[in-house]
Motif scaffolding. Structure first.
Motif, mmCIF file in Angstrom:
data_model
loop_
_atom_site.group_PDB
_atom_site.id
_atom_site.type_symbol
_atom_site.label_atom_id
_atom_site.label_comp_id
_atom_site.label_asym_id
_atom_site.label_seq_id
_atom_site.Cartn_x
_atom_site.Cartn_y
_atom_site.Cartn_z
ATOM 1 N N GLY A 57 0.702 -1.379 -0.063
ATOM 2 C CA GLY A 57 0.246 -0.041 -0.061
ATOM 3 C C GLY A 57 1.015 1.219 0.089
ATOM 4 O O GLY A 57 2.041 1.362 -0.349
ATOM 5 N N VAL A 58 0.312 2.440 0.546
ATOM 6 C CA VAL A 58 1.059 3.610 0.739
ATOM 7 C C VAL A 58 2.296 3.320 1.528
ATOM 8 O O VAL A 58 2.290 2.467 2.436
ATOM 9 C CB VAL A 58 0.106 4.671 1.281
ATOM 10 C CG1 VAL A 58 0.914 5.846 1.531
ATOM 11 C CG2 VAL A 58 -0.977 4.821 0.483
ATOM 12 N N GLU A 228 -7.693 3.136 2.900
ATOM 13 C CA GLU A 228 -6.409 3.284 2.111
ATOM 14 C C GLU A 228 -6.585 2.933 0.590
ATOM 15 O O GLU A 228 -6.377 3.610 -0.305
ATOM 16 C CB GLU A 228 -5.396 2.505 2.922
ATOM 17 C CG GLU A 228 -3.886 2.646 1.946
ATOM 18 C CD GLU A 228 -2.750 1.841 2.558
ATOM 19 O OE1 GLU A 228 -1.906 1.805 2.154
ATOM 20 O OE2 GLU A 228 -2.925 1.501 3.849
ATOM 21 N N GLN A 231 -8.873 5.494 -1.324
ATOM 22 C CA GLN A 231 -8.113 6.675 -1.569
ATOM 23 C C GLN A 231 -7.207 6.382 -2.777
ATOM 24 O O GLN A 231 -7.111 7.362 -3.624
ATOM 25 C CB GLN A 231 -7.354 7.227 -0.459
ATOM 26 C CG GLN A 231 -8.172 7.381 0.819
ATOM 27 C CD GLN A 231 -7.355 7.608 2.178
ATOM 28 O OE1 GLN A 231 -6.080 7.446 1.976
ATOM 29 N NE2 GLN A 231 -8.212 7.915 3.270
ATOM 30 N N ASN A 232 -6.871 5.185 -3.262
ATOM 31 C CA ASN A 232 -5.726 5.075 -4.129
ATOM 32 C C ASN A 232 -6.465 4.380 -5.206
ATOM 33 O O ASN A 232 -5.996 3.296 -5.799
ATOM 34 C CB ASN A 232 -4.638 4.244 -3.768
ATOM 35 C CG ASN A 232 -3.787 5.256 -2.690
ATOM 36 O OD1 ASN A 232 -2.992 6.175 -2.844
ATOM 37 N ND2 ASN A 232 -4.056 4.869 -1.337
#
Length: 615
Positions: A57-58, A228, A231-232
């Motif tokens: 992820g981020v 998360e 958001q992506n």
């Protein structure tokens, strides 16, 4: 129930999957390839690879590791909410359903109040007061959901409270808390598990929603992973697949488990028939007590009147039982025999209540007795033998444990002593000791009735009430039960025998009370009743006895049927079925009059009946 679940593939798969997720979350520090917040900046928002099986992820944090660590947060929050949901909702529902009255009203009003407020609004207020504190939110969720469970448990408990094995436990003198814990709560297990599984699924979705909104825990959680991923979504849509799949399948497994438990419970206990009440078409004023209690009687009933709702069931019933005597209560079905017997013990159900009269047992008025006194007398001084013994036994426990429970309810003995006493009681009713290890469904009708008698004798009572104890038994077993009751009566035990069988009555009882349409129509010794009845209804019952029938000819019957409760005429209640009816029989109520010592009748023309019998 567990054995039935094992034979349901869907249930096995659901339980296995849930267990796998829980265990994996608990072992996350040992099996996760990376730490929950460990970063790999060279692989930011990467897809699945050998280094990161489910991608990153981020900040390059490993998705698989965060799912494992996050499961602990999400599942713990669900457990907190579910634990409070059950811990608060089940006791409230039990108390409301079993006790009724103010407890029931309080629970219902509380549930109505909670339902009137949107839960999500309250939870948002909670997380605003306690920022990023999911524990506080889950505690609030559990407390808000508990009244709903309480309503469901209350409804189920009200139905279970009418079961004969619960009545048998009450007759044994068990405390209300013991009955709820041992005999009602096990039957609620299926309902509770179903509701808990659905609520837990909702708690997981709510935790995910809080994480999605950014007001949940700052630690790794399933909700945080979903947030998360959302958001992506444009740059790495794969990120939503692992977290979304995990949440969906976990919730689905909880739902499937709930469905399987529901089916298993339905198969085990079956569907219960709905009970209906008849409307009140007629009301009568209760009779007053106009004759004194006999001071030498063990049990003296005077002017006993009972109503269900506003519909009278019995009116002005008088009877006396002397120490060591066997008294029969005779009549057709619907005449008030069982209601009279249940009234003595204060065990009326379905809205039944005593509106007038008194029941004096050994100097104590049971009508005005407090629950503690009644509990000590039921099972302790007065035993009860039901008409359907197998239904009077809790299917969840062995015979021995139920007998031991009845013993301990009235004696200060240890569990070992209670088990020993249970074996002695089985021997007293001619059953082998290994019967103690049997469950009710493993007993024959005769064995179940003997166990019922043993339970009634658990605390050495001075009086027994037997409600048609031989009706469901074959002739051979019936004779054995009658021999046992006769031996008990000869040993000094007073017995009230509710029956419609003249043979059983003559075999056991010295005196009898004949009831018709809710009141006593004749009382005398059994010998006098058989030889010279003084009421047409008694004479009709004797004529209908199959033992007096002429071979090859139809059995004699009493024309018509027993009047419905409350639909009683002004005059003699037997007038429409009586061959001696006169205008004066219809004009006014007929009083119960004493003909001679301990010989009563409610017939204005009993002398004419006497002449007919002599002819």
């Amino acid at each position: 129930m567990i054995s039935r679940l094992r034979h349901k593939p869907i249930a096995v798969v659901a339980v296995g999957y849930l267990a796998l997720i829980v265990i994996a979350s608990l072992l996350a520090p040992l099996i996760a390839p990376y730490g929950a917040d460990e970063q790999d900046l060279q692989h930011v928002l990467a897809g699945p690879s050998a280094q990161h099986l489910l991608g990153t992820g981020v900040l390059g944090r490993d998705v698989l590791s965060r799912m494992l660590y996050g499961g602990k947060i999400t599942i713990l929050g669900s457990l907190i909410a579910g634990g409070l949901f059950v811990a608060v909702g089940v006791p409230l529902g039990l108390l409301a359903g079993y006790l009724g009255g103010w407890a029931e009203r309080l629970v219902l009003r509380l549930a109505d109040l909670i339902y009137s407020v949107p839960v999500i609004i309250i939870l948002l207020v909670v997380v605003a007061i306690f920022p990023n504190n999911e524990t506080a939110a889950m505690i609030a969720l559990g407390l808000l959901g508990a009244p709903g469970l309480a309503r469901i448990v209350r409804s189920t408990t009200k139905g279970l409270r009418e079961e004969l094995y619960v009545r048998a436990a009450q007759v044994s003198g068990l405390r209300a808390i013991t009955i709820m814990r041992r005999h009602i709560l096990p039957r609620l297990a299926g309902t509770i598990i179903v509701q808990l599984s659905l609520f837990s699924a909702g708690a997981v979705l709510l935790e995910t929603g809080l994480g999605f909104l950014g007001v949940g825990s700052r630690q790794a959680s399933w909700g945080g992973l979903v947030a998360e991923a959302s958001q992506n979504l444009g740059s790495q849509p794969w990120l939503l697949v692992p977290s979304g799949f995990l949440v969906i399948t976990f919730v689905l497994a909880l739902g499937l488990l709930g469905d399987s438990v529901r089916d298993a419970v339905a198969a085990q206990y079956g569907a219960e028939e709905a009970r209906t009440r008849r409307p009140n078409n007629n009301t009568t004023q209760p009779a007053t007590v106009d004759s004194p209690h006999r001071t030498d009687a063990l049990l003296s009933v005077r002017g006993l009147s009972v109503e269900f709702g506003n519909v009278p069931a019995i009116s002005a019933v008088d009877l006396d039982l002397m120490p060591g005597e066997a008294l029969g209560i005779l009549g057709e079905s619907g005449c008030g025999k069982t209601v009279t017997a249940l009234s003595i013990l204060g065990l009326l159900r379905g809205g039944g209540h005593i509106v007038n009269g008194s029941v004096r047992f050994d100097g104590i008025d049971l009508v005005g007795a407090d629950p503690t006194q009644l509990r000590a007398i039921r099972g302790g001084r007065i035993g009860w033998i039901s008409q359907e013994p197998i239904i009077g036994l809790d299917p969840s426990f062995t015979v021995g444990s139920q007998l031991a429970e009845a013993v301990r309810a009235h004696t200060a003995c240890s569990r070992r002593q209670a088990r020993r006493r249970a074996i002695e009681l089985l021997a007293l009713v001619a059953l082998p000791a290994n019967t103690a290890r049997s469950y009710p469904h493993q007993l024959s009708g005769g064995m179940a009735q003997r166990v019922g008698i043993a339970s009634a004798l658990a605390a050495d009572p001075v009086m027994l009430i037997a409600d048609e104890p031989t009706t469901a038994l074959d002739v051979t077993v019936q004779a054995e039960i009658l021999d046992l009751l006769r031996d008990l009566q000869r040993s000094g035990l007073a017995i009230i025998l509710v029956t419609h069988d003249w043979g059983v009555l003559s075999d056991i009882c010295q005196r009898a009370v004949v009831m018709y349409a809710g009141h006593v129509v004749e009382q005398a010794s059994v010998a006098d009743l058989v030889r010279c009845p003084r009421h047409p209804y008694t004479a009709g019952l004797i004529a209908c006895d199959p033992h007096n029938a002429t071979p090859g000819e139809p059995l004699p019957t009493i024309e018509g049927t027993v009047l419905e409760s409350g639909n009683w005429p002004v005059g003699c209640r037997f007038q429409d079925r009586c061959g001696l009816v006169r205008p004066d029989c219809r004009a006014a109520p007929v009083e119960l009059v004493e003909l001679e010592s301990d010989r009563l009748t409610r017939c204005l023309h009993h002398l004419e009946l006497n002449d007919l019998v002599r002819q």
